[in-house]
Design a protein around this motif. Structure first.
Motif, PDB file in Angstrom:
ATOM      1  N   ASP A 163       0.862  -1.180   0.000  1.00 20.95           N
ATOM      2  CA  ASP A 163       0.000   0.000   0.000  1.00 20.95           C
ATOM      3  C   ASP A 163       0.902   1.234   0.000  1.00 20.95           C
ATOM      4  O   ASP A 163       1.258   1.770   1.060  1.00 20.95           O
ATOM      5  CB  ASP A 163      -0.922  -0.016   1.219  1.00 20.95           C
ATOM      6  CG  ASP A 163      -1.994   1.062   1.175  1.00 20.95           C
ATOM      7  OD1 ASP A 163      -1.741   2.121   0.556  1.00 20.95           O
ATOM      8  OD2 ASP A 163      -3.074   0.867   1.765  1.00 20.95           O
ATOM      9  N   GLU A 165       0.474   4.328  -0.846  1.00 18.25           N
ATOM     10  CA  GLU A 165      -0.083   5.564  -0.324  1.00 18.25           C
ATOM     11  C   GLU A 165      -0.052   5.585   1.201  1.00 18.25           C
ATOM     12  O   GLU A 165       0.302   6.596   1.816  1.00 18.25           O
ATOM     13  CB  GLU A 165      -1.518   5.749  -0.839  1.00 18.25           C
ATOM     14  CG  GLU A 165      -2.265   6.942  -0.252  1.00 18.25           C
ATOM     15  CD  GLU A 165      -1.592   8.277  -0.530  1.00 18.25           C
ATOM     16  OE1 GLU A 165      -1.859   9.231   0.230  1.00 18.25           O
ATOM     17  OE2 GLU A 165      -0.805   8.376  -1.488  1.00 18.25           O
ATOM     18  N   ARG A 166      -0.426   4.464   1.808  1.00 15.44           N
ATOM     19  CA  ARG A 166      -0.375   4.399   3.273  1.00 15.44           C
ATOM     20  C   ARG A 166       1.066   4.495   3.763  1.00 15.44           C
ATOM     21  O   ARG A 166       1.352   5.174   4.763  1.00 15.44           O
ATOM     22  CB  ARG A 166      -1.017   3.109   3.768  1.00 15.44           C
ATOM     23  CG  ARG A 166      -1.104   3.020   5.300  1.00 15.44           C
ATOM     24  CD  ARG A 166      -1.810   1.750   5.738  1.00 15.44           C
ATOM     25  NE  ARG A 166      -1.058   0.570   5.305  1.00 15.44           N
ATOM     26  CZ  ARG A 166      -1.634  -0.610   5.015  1.00 15.44           C
ATOM     27  NH1 ARG A 166      -2.955  -0.756   5.089  1.00 15.44           N
ATOM     28  NH2 ARG A 166      -0.897  -1.640   4.654  1.00 15.44           N
ATOM     29  N   ARG A 168       3.446   6.091   2.338  1.00 15.47           N
ATOM     30  CA  ARG A 168       3.819   7.502   2.208  1.00 15.47           C
ATOM     31  C   ARG A 168       3.327   8.304   3.403  1.00 15.47           C
ATOM     32  O   ARG A 168       4.054   9.155   3.938  1.00 15.47           O
ATOM     33  CB  ARG A 168       3.236   8.082   0.916  1.00 15.47           C
ATOM     34  CG  ARG A 168       3.609   9.541   0.668  1.00 15.47           C
ATOM     35  CD  ARG A 168       2.845  10.130  -0.504  1.00 15.47           C
ATOM     36  NE  ARG A 168       1.406  10.158  -0.236  1.00 15.47           N
ATOM     37  CZ  ARG A 168       0.804  11.079   0.518  1.00 15.47           C
ATOM     38  NH1 ARG A 168       1.517  12.033   1.095  1.00 15.47           N
ATOM     39  NH2 ARG A 168      -0.507  11.035   0.698  1.00 15.47           N
ATOM     40  N   ARG A 169       2.102   8.038   3.872  1.00  7.34           N
ATOM     41  CA  ARG A 169       1.566   8.777   5.017  1.00  7.34           C
ATOM     42  C   ARG A 169       2.323   8.440   6.303  1.00  7.34           C
ATOM     43  O   ARG A 169       2.532   9.314   7.153  1.00  7.34           O
ATOM     44  CB  ARG A 169       0.071   8.487   5.180  1.00  7.34           C
ATOM     45  CG  ARG A 169      -0.785   9.034   4.049  1.00  7.34           C
ATOM     46  CD  ARG A 169      -2.248   9.154   4.439  1.00  7.34           C
ATOM     47  NE  ARG A 169      -2.808   7.882   4.887  1.00  7.34           N
ATOM     48  CZ  ARG A 169      -3.312   6.957   4.090  1.00  7.34           C
ATOM     49  NH1 ARG A 169      -3.304   7.137   2.770  1.00  7.34           N
ATOM     50  NH2 ARG A 169      -3.819   5.842   4.569  1.00  7.34           N
ATOM     51  N   GLU A 238      -5.401   2.736  10.708  1.00  6.38           N
ATOM     52  CA  GLU A 238      -4.454   2.794   9.599  1.00  6.38           C
ATOM     53  C   GLU A 238      -3.070   2.304  10.018  1.00  6.38           C
ATOM     54  O   GLU A 238      -2.430   1.524   9.299  1.00  6.38           O
ATOM     55  CB  GLU A 238      -4.326   4.228   9.087  1.00  6.38           C
ATOM     56  CG  GLU A 238      -5.470   4.732   8.243  1.00  6.38           C
ATOM     57  CD  GLU A 238      -5.196   6.140   7.762  1.00  6.38           C
ATOM     58  OE1 GLU A 238      -5.105   6.332   6.537  1.00  6.38           O
ATOM     59  OE2 GLU A 238      -5.061   7.051   8.613  1.00  6.38           O
TER      60      GLU A 238
END
Length: 269
Positions: A163, A165-166, A168-169, A238
């Motif tokens: 994942d 995007e996750r 990256r966060r 998350e």
């Protein structure tokens, strides 16, 4: 926060007993021991040396230095956090040549020219005024004294996740926990401006395809997930999903983690 410009990740989080035990395993594990050894070896310690351990934390490096300099040497472990000084004092209690004292990197409790060596492991990246800390190290060292620092190459972290995007966060959340990500790049100019010579920078990369309980990757997995959730950068669900995914990847033989630290040295001229 402690009465210092130093910012410690562990002062930003409230650890339960289980997490604290995991971190202690990591502190004494192979990876973090290797990171300490980077600093230890670069100090070129001799019997009788006077050494300032700046940001001594729980005292593991302080203890190792104390053994190396012998009873004729002295080690001053300096830390602004009482929570860190307490275990450091206990750990070094058997060494009468060690003092664990309150102090910050920009205001060291030593006289001019008192120390032969000074070391700071993962300290400079958390400072808002790195030049002030380097100037203090220069002040307390004798002419010819050696200053060694080890800091994280914060931009070098490469961590696989399905994942993206996750992931990256998670990394963006972690970016909030340090102040200066480019210590090694700034080191040559800053130490020369302060009056040091014989400047050195050396990378050391930790790369893992397994998730060991005593490894830096496992330690960061716990720290980063808790930091992101407890400081409101991501939801608990998350960060738990990211945490669980990394363990799943490890079980499947698809785990990958890489991070570079930089060992930096300079001599007072």
């Amino acid at each position: 926060m402690p009465n210092s410009i130093l910012l410690y990740t562990w002062t930003m989080l409230k650890f339960d007993e289980a997490t604290s035990k995991r971190l202690e395993i990591a502190y004494q594990g192979g990876d973090v021991s290797r990171r300490r050894r980077l600093a230890f070896d670069a100090l070129h310690l001799s019997e009788g040396d006077v050494v300032a351990d700046i940001g001594c934390g729980n005292g593991l490096l302080t203890e190792e230095i104390a053994r190396a300099v012998g009873s004729s040497g002295r080690v001053v472990g300096i830390d602004p956090s009482a929570d860190m000084r307490s275990p450091a004092s206990v750990r070094c209690a058997a060494f009468p040549n060690v003092r664990i004292v309150d102090g910050s990197a920009d205001s060291l409790p030593l006289e001019d020219g008192e120390a032969d060596k000074a070391v700071a492991v993962q300290v400079l990246e958390y400072l808002s005024d790195i030049p002030a800390a380097i100037a203090e190290a220069h002040r307390v060292l004798r002419t010819g004294g050696r200053f060694v620092a080890v800091d994280t190459g914060c931009r070098t972290l490469d961590w696989f996740s399905e994942d993206a995007e996750r992931m990256r966060r998670v990394l963006e959340a972690w970016d909030h926990h340090y102040i200066e990500p480019r210590v090694a790049a700034l080191w040559p100019r800053l130490v020369r401006d302060a009056g040091f010579g014989a400047v050195e920078v050396e990378p050391c990369t930790f790369c893992d395809v397994t998730l060991r309980p005593d490894g830096i990757a496992c330690m960061l997995l716990h720290l980063m997930s808790r930091y992101a959730a407890e400081n409101g950068h991501m939801s608990t669900s998350e960060t738990k999903a990211w945490f669980d995914e990394q363990h799943d990847l490890a079980r499947q033989g698809r785990f990958f983690f890489s991070l570079t630290y930089y060992r930096m040295g300079a001599i007072k001229t």
